[in-house]
Write a protein that holds these residues in place. Structure first.
Motif, PDB file in Angstrom:
ATOM      1  N   LEU A  41      84.597  -1.215 -13.254  1.00 12.66           N
ATOM      2  CA  LEU A  41      86.038  -1.410 -13.446  1.00 12.66           C
ATOM      3  C   LEU A  41      86.317  -2.887 -13.656  1.00 12.66           C
ATOM      4  O   LEU A  41      85.877  -3.724 -12.870  1.00 12.66           O
ATOM      5  CB  LEU A  41      86.805  -0.904 -12.216  1.00 12.66           C
ATOM      6  N   ILE A  42      87.057  -3.203 -14.706  1.00 17.74           N
ATOM      7  CA  ILE A  42      87.511  -4.570 -14.961  1.00 17.74           C
ATOM      8  C   ILE A  42      89.024  -4.596 -14.778  1.00 17.74           C
ATOM      9  O   ILE A  42      89.764  -3.978 -15.545  1.00 17.74           O
ATOM     10  CB  ILE A  42      87.156  -5.050 -16.385  1.00 17.74           C
ATOM     11  N   LEU A  43      89.481  -5.281 -13.735  1.00 18.94           N
ATOM     12  CA  LEU A  43      90.912  -5.430 -13.488  1.00 18.94           C
ATOM     13  C   LEU A  43      91.432  -6.652 -14.234  1.00 18.94           C
ATOM     14  O   LEU A  43      90.854  -7.741 -14.132  1.00 18.94           O
ATOM     15  CB  LEU A  43      91.178  -5.590 -11.988  1.00 18.94           C
ATOM     16  N   VAL A  44      92.524  -6.476 -14.950  1.00 19.04           N
ATOM     17  CA  VAL A  44      93.140  -7.573 -15.708  1.00 19.04           C
ATOM     18  C   VAL A  44      94.537  -7.778 -15.142  1.00 19.04           C
ATOM     19  O   VAL A  44      95.461  -7.008 -15.434  1.00 19.04           O
ATOM     20  CB  VAL A  44      93.195  -7.257 -17.213  1.00 19.04           C
ATOM     21  N   GLU A  45      94.699  -8.810 -14.318  1.00 16.20           N
ATOM     22  CA  GLU A  45      95.996  -9.084 -13.702  1.00 16.20           C
ATOM     23  C   GLU A  45      96.838  -9.958 -14.624  1.00 16.20           C
ATOM     24  O   GLU A  45      96.423 -11.051 -15.014  1.00 16.20           O
ATOM     25  CB  GLU A  45      95.829  -9.782 -12.351  1.00 16.20           C
ATOM     26  N   LEU A  46      98.017  -9.466 -14.968  1.00 13.57           N
ATOM     27  CA  LEU A  46      98.984 -10.229 -15.764  1.00 13.57           C
ATOM     28  C   LEU A  46      99.960 -10.846 -14.784  1.00 13.57           C
ATOM     29  O   LEU A  46     100.995 -10.260 -14.440  1.00 13.57           O
ATOM     30  CB  LEU A  46      99.681  -9.311 -16.769  1.00 13.57           C
ATOM     31  N   HIS A  47      99.642 -12.040 -14.328  1.00 13.77           N
ATOM     32  CA  HIS A  47     100.344 -12.623 -13.181  1.00 13.77           C
ATOM     33  C   HIS A  47     101.682 -13.225 -13.584  1.00 13.77           C
ATOM     34  O   HIS A  47     101.781 -13.975 -14.556  1.00 13.77           O
ATOM     35  CB  HIS A  47      99.477 -13.688 -12.526  1.00 13.77           C
ATOM     36  N   GLY A  48     102.703 -12.868 -12.829  1.00 15.81           N
ATOM     37  CA  GLY A  48     104.038 -13.404 -13.061  1.00 15.81           C
ATOM     38  C   GLY A  48     105.054 -12.348 -13.420  1.00 15.81           C
ATOM     39  O   GLY A  48     106.257 -12.596 -13.350  1.00 15.81           O
ATOM     40  N   GLY A  49     104.579 -11.171 -13.823  1.00 17.60           N
ATOM     41  CA  GLY A  49     105.489 -10.095 -14.184  1.00 17.60           C
ATOM     42  C   GLY A  49     105.650  -9.981 -15.687  1.00 17.60           C
ATOM     43  O   GLY A  49     106.548 -10.585 -16.279  1.00 17.60           O
ATOM     44  N   ASN A  50     104.780  -9.195 -16.321  1.00 22.00           N
ATOM     45  CA  ASN A  50     104.817  -9.079 -17.776  1.00 22.00           C
ATOM     46  C   ASN A  50     106.050  -8.307 -18.245  1.00 22.00           C
ATOM     47  O   ASN A  50     106.430  -7.296 -17.665  1.00 22.00           O
ATOM     48  CB  ASN A  50     103.559  -8.362 -18.268  1.00 22.00           C
ATOM     49  N   ASP A  51     106.659  -8.781 -19.315  1.00 19.75           N
ATOM     50  CA  ASP A  51     107.837  -8.127 -19.893  1.00 19.75           C
ATOM     51  C   ASP A  51     107.394  -6.872 -20.639  1.00 19.75           C
ATOM     52  O   ASP A  51     106.940  -6.937 -21.781  1.00 19.75           O
ATOM     53  CB  ASP A  51     108.562  -9.086 -20.829  1.00 19.75           C
ATOM     54  N   GLY A  52     107.555  -5.726 -19.990  1.00 17.40           N
ATOM     55  CA  GLY A  52     107.119  -4.479 -20.588  1.00 17.40           C
ATOM     56  C   GLY A  52     107.907  -4.070 -21.812  1.00 17.40           C
ATOM     57  O   GLY A  52     107.355  -3.493 -22.757  1.00 17.40           O
ATOM     58  N   LEU A  53     109.212  -4.371 -21.844  1.00 20.72           N
ATOM     59  CA  LEU A  53     110.039  -3.965 -22.975  1.00 20.72           C
ATOM     60  C   LEU A  53     109.668  -4.697 -24.259  1.00 20.72           C
ATOM     61  O   LEU A  53     109.884  -4.171 -25.353  1.00 20.72           O
ATOM     62  CB  LEU A  53     111.527  -4.195 -22.662  1.00 20.72           C
ATOM     63  N   ASN A  54     109.139  -5.917 -24.149  1.00 23.99           N
ATOM     64  CA  ASN A  54     108.683  -6.624 -25.340  1.00 23.99           C
ATOM     65  C   ASN A  54     107.189  -6.474 -25.555  1.00 23.99           C
ATOM     66  O   ASN A  54     106.638  -7.088 -26.470  1.00 23.99           O
ATOM     67  CB  ASN A  54     109.068  -8.107 -25.260  1.00 23.99           C
ATOM     68  N   THR A  55     106.535  -5.672 -24.715  1.00 19.85           N
ATOM     69  CA  THR A  55     105.132  -5.335 -24.923  1.00 19.85           C
ATOM     70  C   THR A  55     105.036  -3.984 -25.632  1.00 19.85           C
ATOM     71  O   THR A  55     104.405  -3.870 -26.682  1.00 19.85           O
ATOM     72  CB  THR A  55     104.385  -5.284 -23.577  1.00 19.85           C
ATOM     73  N   LEU A  56     105.643  -2.971 -25.040  1.00 24.13           N
ATOM     74  CA  LEU A  56     105.789  -1.666 -25.684  1.00 24.13           C
ATOM     75  C   LEU A  56     107.270  -1.523 -26.014  1.00 24.13           C
ATOM     76  O   LEU A  56     108.093  -1.241 -25.146  1.00 24.13           O
ATOM     77  CB  LEU A  56     105.313  -0.553 -24.755  1.00 24.13           C
ATOM     78  N   VAL A  57     107.602  -1.739 -27.256  1.00 22.76           N
ATOM     79  CA  VAL A  57     108.988  -1.958 -27.686  1.00 22.76           C
ATOM     80  C   VAL A  57     109.659  -0.633 -28.044  1.00 22.76           C
ATOM     81  O   VAL A  57     109.156   0.116 -28.898  1.00 22.76           O
ATOM     82  CB  VAL A  57     109.029  -2.898 -28.904  1.00 22.76           C
TER      83      VAL A  57
END
Length: 394
Positions: A41-57
């Protein structure tokens, strides 16, 4: 050697903690183990709180454009995945994985009674706790205590980047912090084995831990020095360099269950548009390079990458051309054993809770997927049976 010298010396090694039990990096385990420990398992932490609405639009929803007159991604630039949602254009390097159905996107991931504090929310994610529940060990630390890995493994987990252990934090877990491989090699070359013993139990324990630190440093250094040359060129970004190190360790067949990388900078309160574009581009380029290296090494089917972040962002943009702390957001599974596609359903922009998205998938279902579908473990000691695995893995 004096006790204070031992403590001072041990502190120079980039090792967070090694449980006081012997193991051999170079030996293959012949003991029966529970779980499919040939999978990583490779965990990828997007630290700070990724903007989901501008990631999956949600490009088909006019309310998205009304809420974000300056930050919304134009319909023409969205990489359309369905008639209603698509990826940010900076994630275009991931489209071949989408087309090969090796990218699964879990929509609307969150939890009840969401917390918008960075520190508390990431603690919830790290420990698999409820919003009002406080646990002092990471979910992976508790999992490996319930279902121990082979003692011949290099470690239970390896940390890269500058973040803490998170889900790998615990009393008995064997974790190596490998923030800088070259620094690790330099420090390991100065490690000398401690042969003496002591009748003092506390000092004897320190000496034993020091011997294990020495053994671990020597064996891991030997493997790092023998890493085959990767044919893949990785991007020079921080996340790219971390993923390159992960690829080197896996190509060198370092036996480990989890590696964790982190990408910082997602707390985009101001000037988000260009900054977020850069972060997503660096993430996508790093992930694609990692996949290429794993395919060349014949390991892609044995690797699962999972992104996570403490929360998403609010629906409406703020007055500083950014977004503030929110709640639900999409997350990714990538790998040769992933059944790609969209899972869950996008949160409604017409049904908000205090201006935030309502979650559709509890984040603990991601962990249930890893435990039950990836490693073949019951995992009910970590998350209850009410959190079902997502059917996105072969």
């Amino acid at each position: 050697m004096l006790r204070r010298d031992l403590l001072k010396f041990a502190a120079t090694l980039p090792l967070l903690w090694l449980a006081p039990r012997p193991f051999d990096l170079l030996a293959a385990s012949s003991a029966p183990v529970r779980g499919r420990w040939d999978r990583i398992l490779i965990l990828v932490e997007l630290h700070g709180g990724n903007d989901g609405l501008n990631t999956l639009v949600p490009y088909s929803d006019e309310r998205y454009y009304q809420a974000r007159p300056h930050l919304a991604i134009s319909r023409e630039r969205v990489l359309q995945l369905s008639p209603s949602v698509g990826l940010h254009y900076a994630l275009e390097p991931l489209m071949p994985l989408w087309e090969k159905r090796q990218l699964a996107i879990i929509q609307g991931v969150g939890y009840p009674d969401p917390n918008r504090s960075h520190f508390r929310s990431i603690e919830i994610w790290d420990t698999a706790s409820a919003s009002q529940q406080v646990l002092d060990e990471g979910w992976l630390a508790r999992l490996f205590e319930a279902y121990p890995l082979p003692e011949t493994f290099a470690a239970d987990g390896i940390l890269l980047g500058q973040r803490d252990g998170g889900p790998l934090s615990g009393k008995t877990i064997r974790t190596i912090a490998l923030h800088d491989p070259q620094q690790f090699l330099r420090q390991a070359s100065h490690v000398k084995a401690v042969e003496q013993s002591s009748a003092n139990r506390a000092l004897a324990h320190i000496l034993q831990v020091q011997r294990e630190l020495t053994h671990a440093a020597d064996d891991l250094a030997a493997r790092l020095q023998q890493v085959p040359l990767l044919q893949t060129t990785f991007p020079p970004s921080p996340i790219g360099r971390q993923l390159e190190t992960v690829a080197q360790l896996l190509a060198a067949k370092v036996p480990v269950a989890v590696m964790k990388v982190s990408q910082t900078g997602f707390d985009t309160h101001a000037g988000q548009l260009g900054h977020h574009e850069r972060l997503l581009k660096e993430l996508a380029e790093g992930l694609v390079a990692f996949r290429q290296a794993m395919v060349q090494a014949g390991l892609w089917d044995r690797v699962l990458l999972m992104t996570y972040s403490e929360f998403g962002r609010r629906v409406c943009e703020n007055a500083s051309a950014g977004t503030d702390h929110g709640t639900a957001a999409p997350h990714l599974f990538l790998g040769g054993s992933v059944k790609g596609g969209l899972y869950g359903s996008p949160p409604s922009l017409n049904d908000l809770q205090e201006g935030d998205l309502k979650y559709r998938v509890d984040y603990r279902s991601l962990y249930a997927t890893v435990m039950r579908s990836w490693w073949g473990l019951p995992g009910t000691t970590i998350v209850g049976p009410e959190y079902q695995a997502i059917n996105c893995l072969a």
